[in-house]
Design a protein around this motif. Structure first.
Motif, short mmCIF file in Angstrom:
data_model
loop_
_atom_site.label_atom_id
_atom_site.label_comp_id
_atom_site.label_asym_id
_atom_site.label_seq_id
_atom_site.Cartn_x
_atom_site.Cartn_y
_atom_site.Cartn_z
N ARG A 9 -5.11 15.54 -10.28
CA ARG A 9 -3.88 16.01 -10.03
C ARG A 9 -2.91 15.04 -8.95
NH1 ARG A 9 -5.63 21.88 -7.76
NH2 ARG A 9 -7.29 20.30 -6.95
N SER A 10 -3.31 14.72 -8.23
CA SER A 10 -2.62 13.63 -7.59
C SER A 10 -1.96 12.47 -8.13
CB SER A 10 -3.19 13.11 -6.13
OG SER A 10 -4.53 12.65 -6.51
N VAL A 11 -2.68 12.10 -9.22
CA VAL A 11 -2.17 11.01 -10.01
C VAL A 11 -1.02 11.45 -10.77
CG1 VAL A 11 -3.64 10.92 -11.93
CG2 VAL A 11 -3.02 8.91 -11.24
N PRO A 35 6.00 4.56 -14.39
CA PRO A 35 6.36 4.02 -13.18
C PRO A 35 5.14 3.55 -12.38
CG PRO A 35 7.40 6.25 -13.67
CD PRO A 35 6.26 5.97 -14.78
N ALA A 36 5.28 2.67 -11.40
CA ALA A 36 4.12 2.14 -10.68
C ALA A 36 3.89 2.76 -9.53
CB ALA A 36 4.32 0.55 -10.32
N PHE A 37 2.84 2.88 -9.10
CA PHE A 37 2.42 3.49 -7.63
C PHE A 37 0.99 3.00 -7.34
CE2 PHE A 37 1.30 6.60 -10.88
CZ PHE A 37 -0.11 6.84 -10.58
N GLU A 38 0.73 2.94 -5.98
CA GLU A 38 -0.70 2.43 -5.51
C GLU A 38 -1.57 3.38 -5.35
OE1 GLU A 38 -1.77 -0.05 -1.47
OE2 GLU A 38 -0.01 1.23 -1.49
N LEU A 47 0.03 11.27 -1.92
CA LEU A 47 -0.47 12.47 -2.82
C LEU A 47 -1.96 12.51 -2.51
CD1 LEU A 47 2.18 11.97 -5.36
CD2 LEU A 47 2.24 13.73 -3.60
N ILE A 48 -2.48 13.65 -2.35
CA ILE A 48 -4.05 14.05 -2.34
C ILE A 48 -4.27 15.15 -3.31
CG2 ILE A 48 -3.97 14.99 0.04
CD1 ILE A 48 -6.67 13.50 0.18
N THR A 98 2.12 6.72 -3.18
CA THR A 98 0.56 6.29 -3.16
C THR A 98 -0.15 7.38 -3.59
OG1 THR A 98 1.15 4.67 -1.49
CG2 THR A 98 -1.08 5.48 -1.65
N ASN A 99 -1.26 7.21 -4.41
CA ASN A 99 -1.97 8.08 -4.52
C ASN A 99 -3.44 7.98 -4.00
OD1 ASN A 99 -3.54 10.16 -6.19
ND2 ASN A 99 -4.49 8.51 -7.53
#
Length: 149
Positions: free
Chosen positions: A102-104, A30-33, A95-96, A119-120
Motif C-alpha cells: 500500500r505504501s508503494v 514518477p520516481a521515488f526512493e 510512507l509505511i 520515500t517508500n
C-alpha cells in the motif's frame, strides 16, 4: 545483416520524425526512493513519516513514533498529506504500511501529484524479503494509538 537493421531503423525514425517518436515514447511512473525501515529510522529525521494503514492496524500494533496517521484508502489522501506538510510539496515525506504494498501505491500517488521528495519504507511494519525485516522486528520506536485519521 546488422547494417540492414541499422539502415531500416534509421529510415523508420527519419520517416516518423522526432515529434512522432515523442508521441509513442512510454511515460515513466514518477520516481521515488525505497528504503528499509532501519535505514529510514537512522537517517531521515527531517522527513515526515506517514503510516497509510487502517485505524484497526494502528490500534493493533501501534504506529511508528512520530508518524502522521493518514489512511491510504481515504479518497482525499493526497489532500490530507498536502495539509500535513503545510502545502509544501517539496517537504520530504515517507510512507509505511504493513508490508510495503500500500505504501508503494501511496508513493506513486504522491509523486504523480507533484510531491518532489517521496520515500517508500518498503519493508513496512512486518518486513519484506529483499528489503528488510520491518519496523516491528527491528524494535524501532512505536507509539500506541487509538485510531487516527
Amino acid at each position: 545483416m546488422f547494417r540492414l537493421l541499422v539502415l531500416s531503423a534509421a529510415l523508420a525514425c527519419g520517416s516518423l520524425g522526432l515529434p512522432a517518436l515523442a508521441q509513442v515514447a512510454p511515460t515513466l511512473p514518477p520516481a521515488f526512493e525505497t528504503v528499509s525501515s532501519e535505514t529510514f529510522a537512522s537517517s531521515r529525521s527531517d522527513t515526515l513519516l506517514i503510516d497509510v494503514r487502517e485505524p484497526a492496524e494502528w490500534e493493533q500494533t501501534g504506529a511508528p513514533a512520530g508518524a502522521k496517521l493518514i489512511s491510504g484508502s481515504r479518497s482525499d489522501f493526497v489532500e490530507a498529506v498536502l495539509e500535513a506538510v503545510g502545502g509544501d510539496k517539496t517537504k520530504p515525506v515517507a510512507l509505511i504500511c504493513r508490508s510495503g504494498n500500500r505504501s508503494v501505491r501511496a508513493a506513486e500517488r504522491l509523486a504523480s501529484a507533484g510531491f518532489a521528495l517521496v520515500t517508500n519504507v518498503g519493508d513496512g511494519m512486518s518486513g519484506r524479503d529483499g528489503v528488510g525485516q520491518g519496523w516491528l522486528a527491528a524494535n524501532l520506536p512505536l507509539t500506541r494509538t487509538a485510531g487516527g485519521q
